[in-house]
Design a protein around this motif. Structure first.
Motif: not given
Length: 121
Positions: A13-15, A17, A66, A83-84, A86, A121
């Motif tokens: 999912q977005a966010g 890692s 990131r 990480n993080s 998108k 997203s």
């Protein structure tokens, strides 16, 4: 000759890692630089990050802060910690031996199968 095999992709999912691995075999002592590239559907392949033998690194602007590229020469492995994440990071990720970590155009070997990264997203 050097062979590189990518692994570690997946759906996140977005966010979230992921950590990708690039395992080298063959004449690993000849490896100078390694780059992580990615190709999204309908887009050209781009260099995401590259690392030299001594650990110097470069990143494309869109992933700075990131993603982190690192290498463990004892394990013949180059990592890409992401990480993080998108949705726009969704792509097939490839690693490739480079002549220099500052020159994305001179490459050795051939493209492998890559590893799919999908960020929802």
């Amino acid at each position: 000759q050097v062979q590189l095999v990518e692994s570690g992709g997946g759906l996140v999912q977005a966010g979230g890692s992921l950590r990708l691995s690039c395992l080298a075999s063959g004449r690993t002592s000849s490896i100078n630089a390694v780059g992580w590239y990615r190709q999204a559907p309908g887009k050209e392949r781009e260099l995401v990050a590259a690392i030299s033998r001594d650990g110097s690194s470069n990143y494309v602007d869109s992933v700075k802060g990131r993603f982190t590229i690192s290498r463990d020469n004892a394990k013949n492995t180059v990592y890409l910690q992401m990480n993080s994440l998108k949705p726009e990071d969704t792509a097939v990720y490839y690693c490739r031996q480079m002549f220099s970590y500052t020159n994305p155009s001179i490459l050795f070997g051939s493209w492998g199968q890559g590893t799919q990264v999908t960020v929802s997203s």
